[in-house]
Design an enzyme around this catalytic site. Structure first.
Site, PDB file in Angstrom:
ATOM      1  N   ASN A   9       0.875  -1.178   0.000  1.00 24.89           N
ATOM      2  CA  ASN A   9       0.000   0.000   0.000  1.00 24.89           C
ATOM      3  C   ASN A   9       0.912   1.228   0.000  1.00 24.89           C
ATOM      4  O   ASN A   9       1.481   1.577   1.024  1.00 24.89           O
ATOM      5  CB  ASN A   9      -0.890  -0.052   1.254  1.00 24.89           C
ATOM      6  N   TRP A  10       1.053   1.842  -1.162  1.00 23.05           N
ATOM      7  CA  TRP A  10       2.012   2.953  -1.284  1.00 23.05           C
ATOM      8  C   TRP A  10       1.472   4.254  -0.710  1.00 23.05           C
ATOM      9  O   TRP A  10       2.177   5.252  -0.656  1.00 23.05           O
ATOM     10  CB  TRP A  10       2.403   3.144  -2.760  1.00 23.05           C
ATOM     11  N   LYS A  11       0.205   4.265  -0.345  1.00 22.48           N
ATOM     12  CA  LYS A  11      -0.418   5.465   0.242  1.00 22.48           C
ATOM     13  C   LYS A  11      -0.167   6.691  -0.645  1.00 22.48           C
ATOM     14  O   LYS A  11      -0.061   6.553  -1.863  1.00 22.48           O
ATOM     15  CB  LYS A  11       0.057   5.668   1.685  1.00 22.48           C
ATOM     16  N   HIS A  95      -9.536   1.306   4.994  1.00 23.99           N
ATOM     17  CA  HIS A  95      -8.257   1.493   5.686  1.00 23.99           C
ATOM     18  C   HIS A  95      -8.460   2.449   6.854  1.00 23.99           C
ATOM     19  O   HIS A  95      -9.236   3.397   6.750  1.00 23.99           O
ATOM     20  CB  HIS A  95      -7.207   2.045   4.706  1.00 23.99           C
ATOM     21  N   GLU A  97      -6.809   4.819   7.940  1.00 24.90           N
ATOM     22  CA  GLU A  97      -6.572   6.233   7.616  1.00 24.90           C
ATOM     23  C   GLU A  97      -7.800   6.831   6.940  1.00 24.90           C
ATOM     24  O   GLU A  97      -8.143   7.991   7.164  1.00 24.90           O
ATOM     25  CB  GLU A  97      -5.316   6.362   6.730  1.00 24.90           C
ATOM     26  N   GLU A 167      -5.558  -4.966  10.691  1.00 24.28           N
ATOM     27  CA  GLU A 167      -4.534  -3.956  10.934  1.00 24.28           C
ATOM     28  C   GLU A 167      -4.826  -3.214  12.236  1.00 24.28           C
ATOM     29  O   GLU A 167      -5.616  -2.268  12.250  1.00 24.28           O
ATOM     30  CB  GLU A 167      -4.528  -2.934   9.786  1.00 24.28           C
ATOM     31  N   GLY A 173       2.342   2.266  10.823  1.00 25.22           N
ATOM     32  CA  GLY A 173       3.310   3.344  10.657  1.00 25.22           C
ATOM     33  C   GLY A 173       4.011   3.764  11.940  1.00 25.22           C
ATOM     34  O   GLY A 173       4.654   4.802  12.002  1.00 25.22           O
ATOM     35  N   SER A 213       3.245  -2.113  10.367  1.00 26.92           N
ATOM     36  CA  SER A 213       4.698  -2.177  10.560  1.00 26.92           C
ATOM     37  C   SER A 213       5.318  -3.536  10.200  1.00 26.92           C
ATOM     38  O   SER A 213       6.215  -4.014  10.896  1.00 26.92           O
ATOM     39  CB  SER A 213       5.080  -1.768  11.985  1.00 26.92           C
ATOM     40  N   GLY A 234       2.714  -1.110   4.368  1.00 22.28           N
ATOM     41  CA  GLY A 234       2.747   0.313   4.036  1.00 22.28           C
ATOM     42  C   GLY A 234       4.179   0.761   3.799  1.00 22.28           C
ATOM     43  O   GLY A 234       4.778   0.511   2.742  1.00 22.28           O
ATOM     44  N   GLY A 235       4.772   1.400   4.788  1.00 18.82           N
ATOM     45  CA  GLY A 235       6.103   2.002   4.688  1.00 18.82           C
ATOM     46  C   GLY A 235       7.143   1.147   3.972  1.00 18.82           C
ATOM     47  O   GLY A 235       7.817   1.617   3.046  1.00 18.82           O
TER      48      GLY A 235
HETATM   49  P1  PGA Z   1       2.717   0.326   7.726  1.00 23.50           P
HETATM   50  O1  PGA Z   1       1.263   0.522   7.085  1.00 23.50           O
HETATM   51  O2  PGA Z   1       3.266  -0.964   7.155  1.00 23.50           O
HETATM   52  O3  PGA Z   1       3.503   1.519   7.319  1.00 23.50           O
HETATM   53  O4  PGA Z   1       2.518   0.223   9.210  1.00 23.50           O
HETATM   54  C1  PGA Z   1       0.398  -0.552   6.929  1.00 23.50           C
HETATM   55  C2  PGA Z   1      -0.891  -0.083   6.323  1.00 23.50           C
HETATM   56  O5  PGA Z   1      -1.333   1.030   6.638  1.00 23.50           O
HETATM   57  O6  PGA Z   1      -1.501  -0.787   5.499  1.00 23.50           O
END
Ligand code: PGA
Length: 249
Positions: A9-11, A95, A97, A167, A173, A213, A234-235
């Protein structure tokens, strides 16, 4: 056997050129991977270019969001039809976010999930508790409720195309991960909820990812748990080598 699915997930990161650069590296480094599904989820702006770049490879395309109508006066939104048209296969919905910054409710997530399935797209439905909810002992309640509401009205046969991502919000993050045992426990509870809503059969085939993470250092430990069927990353998915290492756990 459930095939693990690792999705990046490149956000809100990467210009089109940067997205292409990353996906070219992944295409090369992951070309021999056969026993797991690999998905990248660039921003809407980079989707089309990435779609062209990964044609014929083992990397699949995901989007990070969508609306539930086919078309119409919904300024700023993108529909399942449009995503399908350019070769998107998976769409992340719900998600945390989006739930917290853009008021995405379970009702909205449910509408999006149904619209995607109707168009032959596969939702990756995110669920998970906040730190406050965890500390108040609410984890089980919250996650169960999300699963019930998000899947409401989805037919048993459609579950083949559904992926759930557990999640825990406090792990996204932050560098904090759920222990593998704890992630496995909550995911097992999600599977029990599916069994309750549908049957043992559906529960045993539905894929449930862990996200929060995930990094090369913890991927193997998490991914080898009995109930965990892959990761939503994500990251670490923004870096070709880190994502490669996670995919190849
Ligand atoms: P993260 O994000 O790996 O940076 O914790 C995961 C996500 O939001 O899907």
């Amino acid at each position: 056997m459930r095939t693990p699915i690792i999705a990046g997930n490149w956000k809100m990161n990467k210009t089109v050129d940067e997205a292409l650069d990353l996906v070219r590296k992944l295409k090369e480094s992951l070309k021999d991977v056969k026993d797991r599904e690999i998905v990248v989820c660039p921003s809407f702006v980079a989707l089309y270019a990435v779609a062209k770049e990964i044609e014929g490879s083992n990397i699949k395309l995901g989007a990070q969001n969508c609306y539930y109508e086919d078309n119409g006066a919904y300024t700023g939104e993108v529909s399942p039809v449009m995503l399908k048209d350019i070769g998107v296969e998976y769409v992340v919905i719900g998600h945390s976010e989006r739930r917290s910054y853009f008021a995405e409710s379970d009702d909205l997530v449910n509408k999006k999930a149904k619209a995607l399935l109707k168009k032959g797209l596969k939702p990756i439905i995110c669920v998970g508790e906040s730190l406050e909810q965890r500390e108040a002992g609410e984890t089980e309640n919250i996650v169960r409720k999300q699963v019930f509401r998000d899947l409401d009205g989805i037919e048993p046969y459609q579950l083949n195309d559904v992926v759930i991502a557990y999640e825990p919000i406090w792990a996204i993050g932050t560098g904090k991960t759920a222990t593998s045992e704890e992630a496995n426990r909550v995911i097992s509870l999600i599977r029990d909820t599916i069994k309750e809503m549908y049957s043992e059969k559906e529960a045993s085939v539905l894929r449930i990812q862990y996200g929060g993470s995930v990094k090369p250092e913890n991927a193997t430990e998490l991914m080898t748990q009995s109930e965990i069927d892959g990761a939503l990353v994500g990251g670490a998915s923004l870096d070709a080598e880190a994502f490669e290492a996670i995919v190849k756990f």
